[in-house]
Design an enzyme around this catalytic site. Structure first.
Site, PDB file in Angstrom:
ATOM      1  N   GLY A  12       0.779  -1.381  -0.051  1.00  0.00           N
ATOM      2  CA  GLY A  12      -0.130   0.248  -0.106  1.00  0.00           C
ATOM      3  C   GLY A  12       0.955   1.221  -0.049  1.00  0.00           C
ATOM      4  O   GLY A  12       0.314   2.432   0.384  1.00  0.00           O
ATOM      5  N   SER A  13       1.965   1.399  -0.368  1.00  0.00           N
ATOM      6  CA  SER A  13       2.742   2.376  -0.661  1.00  0.00           C
ATOM      7  C   SER A  13       2.319   3.522  -1.512  1.00  0.00           C
ATOM      8  O   SER A  13       2.478   4.693  -1.318  1.00  0.00           O
ATOM      9  CB  SER A  13       4.082   2.079  -0.815  1.00  0.00           C
ATOM     10  N   ASN A  14       1.723   2.865  -2.702  1.00  0.00           N
ATOM     11  CA  ASN A  14       1.094   4.162  -3.475  1.00  0.00           C
ATOM     12  C   ASN A  14      -0.361   4.399  -3.018  1.00  0.00           C
ATOM     13  O   ASN A  14      -0.515   5.634  -3.048  1.00  0.00           O
ATOM     14  CB  ASN A  14       0.754   3.065  -4.935  1.00  0.00           C
ATOM     15  N   MET A  79      -3.109  -7.620  -7.189  1.00  0.00           N
ATOM     16  CA  MET A  79      -2.014  -8.820  -7.748  1.00  0.00           C
ATOM     17  C   MET A  79      -3.039  -9.724  -8.597  1.00  0.00           C
ATOM     18  O   MET A  79      -2.634 -10.847  -8.875  1.00  0.00           O
ATOM     19  CB  MET A  79      -1.394  -9.491  -6.798  1.00  0.00           C
ATOM     20  N   ARG A  80      -4.283  -9.540  -9.003  1.00  0.00           N
ATOM     21  CA  ARG A  80      -4.943 -10.509  -9.637  1.00  0.00           C
ATOM     22  C   ARG A  80      -5.516  -9.950 -10.976  1.00  0.00           C
ATOM     23  O   ARG A  80      -5.811  -8.608 -10.846  1.00  0.00           O
ATOM     24  CB  ARG A  80      -6.244 -11.012  -8.647  1.00  0.00           C
ATOM     25  N   LEU A  81      -5.835 -10.830 -11.965  1.00  0.00           N
ATOM     26  CA  LEU A  81      -6.413 -10.250 -13.223  1.00  0.00           C
ATOM     27  C   LEU A  81      -7.893 -10.118 -12.845  1.00  0.00           C
ATOM     28  O   LEU A  81      -8.629 -10.902 -12.293  1.00  0.00           O
ATOM     29  CB  LEU A  81      -6.054 -10.966 -14.311  1.00  0.00           C
ATOM     30  N   ASN A  97      -4.345   1.761 -13.635  1.00  0.00           N
ATOM     31  CA  ASN A  97      -3.511   0.821 -12.965  1.00  0.00           C
ATOM     32  C   ASN A  97      -1.973   1.273 -12.934  1.00  0.00           C
ATOM     33  O   ASN A  97      -1.766   2.192 -13.958  1.00  0.00           O
ATOM     34  CB  ASN A  97      -3.245  -0.581 -13.513  1.00  0.00           C
ATOM     35  N   HIS A  99       2.157   0.233 -13.397  1.00  0.00           N
ATOM     36  CA  HIS A  99       2.922  -1.029 -13.769  1.00  0.00           C
ATOM     37  C   HIS A  99       4.333  -0.550 -13.690  1.00  0.00           C
ATOM     38  O   HIS A  99       4.835   0.394 -14.410  1.00  0.00           O
ATOM     39  CB  HIS A  99       2.437  -1.607 -14.895  1.00  0.00           C
TER      40      HIS A  99
HETATM   41  C1  GRF Z   1       3.881  -1.358  -7.650  1.00  0.00           C
HETATM   42  O1  GRF Z   1       5.076  -1.025  -7.412  1.00  0.00           O
HETATM   43  C2  GRF Z   1       3.095  -1.251  -8.897  1.00  0.00           C
HETATM   44  O2  GRF Z   1       3.954  -0.972  -9.752  1.00  0.00           O
HETATM   45  C3  GRF Z   1       2.746  -2.664  -8.903  1.00  0.00           C
HETATM   46  O3  GRF Z   1       2.436  -3.189  -7.789  1.00  0.00           O
HETATM   47  C4  GRF Z   1       3.342  -2.472  -6.510  1.00  0.00           C
HETATM   48  C5  GRF Z   1       2.606  -1.963  -5.684  1.00  0.00           C
HETATM   49  O4  GRF Z   1       3.112  -1.522  -4.569  1.00  0.00           O
HETATM   50  N1  GRF Z   1       1.582  -2.883  -9.502  1.00  0.00           N
HETATM   51  P1  GRF Z   1       2.408  -0.876  -3.289  1.00  0.00           P
HETATM   52  O5  GRF Z   1       1.749  -2.144  -2.639  1.00  0.00           O
HETATM   53  O6  GRF Z   1       1.708   0.474  -3.550  1.00  0.00           O
HETATM   54  O7  GRF Z   1       3.535  -0.727  -2.224  1.00  0.00           O
END
Ligand code: GRF
Length: 179
Positions: A12-14, A79-81, A97, A99
């Site tokens: 969840g850093s994003n 992490m799932r489609l 998303n 990536h």
């Molecule tokens: C990110 O690095 C993104 O590129 C990928 O999953 C990672 C999630 O990181 N899709 P976080 O959970 O937001 O730290």
């Protein structure tokens, strides 16, 4: 500004970067009840949910999107489609998303390792809309960085994540302002 919802599976850093940017988040949902991102949501008083079963997860999320009048669904390490049925139940350009590669290169899992193994000179971050395929939706923004000889998956991931945290929240904000 309109509300977004966030789907995640991990750290969840994003999500944290999006919260810090002051974007309104209606809810956070995860397929993984142990995801650290759920703790970040709880600490920020954002309603958070988790369901392990994929069909239950998607069914509940679709209901919540209507209930909370969400305008943009943000995948942040989910992490799932998503199923075709789920994607097609929502308007086009409704899901975004992030990536860790310069799409269309290095789709799917282990994108950072794929770039290193390929001896690529550059890699980067892509923000894209989500369609039925794997990392195949139309590209909104990309930022590239040079891969150094001494880079490992870990050092490159750290540098890419620093870019993600700015680029993703800025892009989400500009989409919301436009709509
Ligand atoms: C990110 O690095 C993104 O590129 C990928 O999953 C990672 C999630 O990181 N899709 P976080 O959970 O937001 O730290």
């Amino acid at each position: 500004m309109h509300n977004i919802a966030v789907l995640l599976s991990g750290n969840g850093s994003n999500l944290k970067a999006i919260i810090d940017k002051g974007i309104n988040i209606s809810f956070v949902a995860s397929n993984n009840s142990k995801a650290l991102g759920l703790k970040i949501a709880k600490n920020a008083n954002i309603p958070s949910y988790s369901w392990k079963n994929i069909s239950e997860f998607e069914e509940k999320v679709l209901k919540l999107i209507i209930e909370y009048d969400v305008k943009l669904l943000v995948l942040a390490g989910y992490m799932r489609l998503l199923s075709k049925n789920f994607v097609n139940s929502l308007p086009s350009k409704f899901i975004v998303n992030v990536h860790p590669s310069l799409l269309p290169k290095y789709k799917g899992m282990n994108a950072i390792k794929q770039a290193i193994d390929d001896c690529a000179e550059y890699t980067g971050v892509t923000i894209h809309y989500v369609d039925e395929g794997m990392d195949s939706g139309s590209i909104i923004k990309q930022n590239s960085i040079k891969i150094n000889e001494i880079d490992t998956v870990e050092t490159l991931r750290d540098r890419l994540q620093a870019i993600e945290h700015c680029l993703y929240s800025d892009t989400i904000k500009s989409i919301l302002i436009k709509d």
